[in-house]
Structures are given as structure tokens and as C-alpha cells.
Design a protein around this motif. Sequence first.
Motif, short mmCIF file in Angstrom:
data_model
loop_
_atom_site.label_atom_id
_atom_site.label_comp_id
_atom_site.label_asym_id
_atom_site.label_seq_id
_atom_site.Cartn_x
_atom_site.Cartn_y
_atom_site.Cartn_z
N VAL A 25 0.84 -1.21 0.00
CA VAL A 25 0.00 0.00 0.00
C VAL A 25 0.88 1.26 0.00
N ILE A 26 1.94 1.26 0.81
CA ILE A 26 2.85 2.40 0.84
C ILE A 26 3.48 2.61 -0.53
N GLY A 27 3.89 1.53 -1.18
CA GLY A 27 4.47 1.63 -2.52
C GLY A 27 3.49 2.20 -3.53
N ILE A 28 2.24 1.76 -3.47
CA ILE A 28 1.22 2.26 -4.39
C ILE A 28 0.92 3.73 -4.12
N LEU A 29 0.76 4.10 -2.85
CA LEU A 29 0.49 5.51 -2.51
C LEU A 29 1.66 6.40 -2.91
N ASP A 30 2.88 5.92 -2.68
CA ASP A 30 4.07 6.68 -3.07
C ASP A 30 4.08 6.89 -4.58
N TRP A 31 3.80 5.84 -5.33
CA TRP A 31 3.77 5.94 -6.78
C TRP A 31 2.71 6.93 -7.24
N LEU A 32 1.50 6.85 -6.65
CA LEU A 32 0.42 7.75 -7.04
C LEU A 32 0.76 9.21 -6.75
N ILE A 33 1.31 9.46 -5.57
CA ILE A 33 1.66 10.84 -5.22
C ILE A 33 2.77 11.35 -6.13
N THR A 34 3.76 10.53 -6.41
CA THR A 34 4.83 10.95 -7.31
C THR A 34 4.29 11.19 -8.72
N SER A 64 9.93 10.15 -0.24
CA SER A 64 10.92 9.40 0.53
C SER A 64 11.34 10.23 1.74
N PRO A 65 11.32 9.61 2.93
CA PRO A 65 11.70 10.39 4.11
C PRO A 65 13.19 10.70 4.16
N LYS A 66 13.99 10.04 3.32
CA LYS A 66 15.44 10.25 3.34
C LYS A 66 15.86 11.16 2.19
N GLY A 67 16.46 12.26 2.52
CA GLY A 67 17.10 13.10 1.52
C GLY A 67 16.16 13.87 0.61
N ARG A 68 14.91 14.00 0.93
CA ARG A 68 13.98 14.72 0.07
C ARG A 68 13.47 16.01 0.73
N GLY A 69 14.04 16.36 1.86
CA GLY A 69 13.65 17.59 2.51
C GLY A 69 12.37 17.47 3.30
N ALA A 70 11.89 18.59 3.75
CA ALA A 70 10.71 18.62 4.62
C ALA A 70 9.46 18.13 3.90
N ILE A 71 9.29 18.48 2.65
CA ILE A 71 8.09 18.05 1.91
C ILE A 71 8.05 16.53 1.76
N GLY A 72 9.18 15.93 1.41
CA GLY A 72 9.25 14.47 1.29
C GLY A 72 9.00 13.78 2.62
N PHE A 73 9.54 14.36 3.70
CA PHE A 73 9.34 13.79 5.03
C PHE A 73 7.87 13.87 5.44
N ILE A 74 7.25 15.02 5.25
CA ILE A 74 5.83 15.18 5.60
C ILE A 74 4.96 14.27 4.74
N ILE A 103 1.67 9.36 4.14
CA ILE A 103 1.45 8.05 3.53
C ILE A 103 1.35 6.97 4.62
N LEU A 104 2.22 7.04 5.62
CA LEU A 104 2.14 6.08 6.73
C LEU A 104 0.82 6.20 7.46
N ILE A 149 -2.09 7.36 6.33
CA ILE A 149 -3.17 6.85 5.47
C ILE A 149 -3.13 5.32 5.42
N THR A 150 -1.94 4.76 5.31
CA THR A 150 -1.79 3.31 5.29
C THR A 150 -2.34 2.69 6.58
N GLY A 151 -2.12 3.37 7.71
CA GLY A 151 -2.66 2.89 8.99
C GLY A 151 -4.17 2.85 8.99
N LYS A 152 -4.81 3.70 8.22
CA LYS A 152 -6.27 3.71 8.12
C LYS A 152 -6.79 2.66 7.15
N ILE A 153 -5.96 2.23 6.21
CA ILE A 153 -6.40 1.30 5.17
C ILE A 153 -6.12 -0.16 5.53
N VAL A 154 -4.95 -0.44 6.08
CA VAL A 154 -4.48 -1.83 6.26
C VAL A 154 -4.84 -2.35 7.65
#
Length: 109
Positions: free
Chosen positions: A38-47, A55-65, A70-71, A73-78
Motif C-alpha cells: 500500500v505504501i508503494g502504491i500511494l508513493d507511486w500515485l503521489i509521485t 521518501s523520508p530520506k534526503g527529500r527535505g521537509a516536503i518528502g518527510f511530511i 502516507i504512513l 493513510i496506510t494505517g487507516k487502510i491496512v
Amino acid sequence: MGKLIVKILVSAVAICIAALLSPMTVSNYSSAVVAAIVIGILDWLITKFTGIDASPKGRGAIGFITAALILYITGKIVDGFSTGIIGAFIGAFILGIVDAVIPPDKRPM
């Protein structure tokens, strides 16, 4: 296809590690695998639709947020995977650290 399966399994292990070190909960490994998918699919859709690399690593504040969102939302779905807002932020931080130590060809999605 085999490379994708390895990425999903490594992502599931990273989720389990993050759950051990944060307020996130994972009931079993199969829930972690479903959460990784689910995280992979949500990441792909957002990208795909926004151009933001979640990605929480090396993508700055926007990527971290975005990774924390995504985490959350995944907690609400899975079933078997849950997190609150604080847990999602801590989990995104931990997943960023785990992502930094995993070899590039096996990194989580």
C-alpha cells in the motif's frame, strides 16, 4: 518480478523495525507486507500526480511530511497496521534512517 518481491519484503522488514522503535503497531509480518504494498502504491500515485518524491530520506521537509502522511493513510487502510500522527512522523524518520543503511538495489519502495 523477483526484484519487486525483494523490495516488498525488505520494505516489510523496514516497517517492522520502525514499528518496534515508534508508536506504530504491526500485528504480524503479513500485515507489514500488505502495508509495504500500500505504501508503494500511494508513493507511486503521489509521485505520478504531484511530482513529489515521498521518501523520508534526503527529500527535505516536503518528502518527510509526505512520507508521514502516507504512513498515516496506510494505517487507516491496512488491517493489522496502525499509527497516529505522531507515530507516522516518528515512523517516517526511522524509515528514512533504515533506508539510508540498506543497499541501493534493495531499498524500500
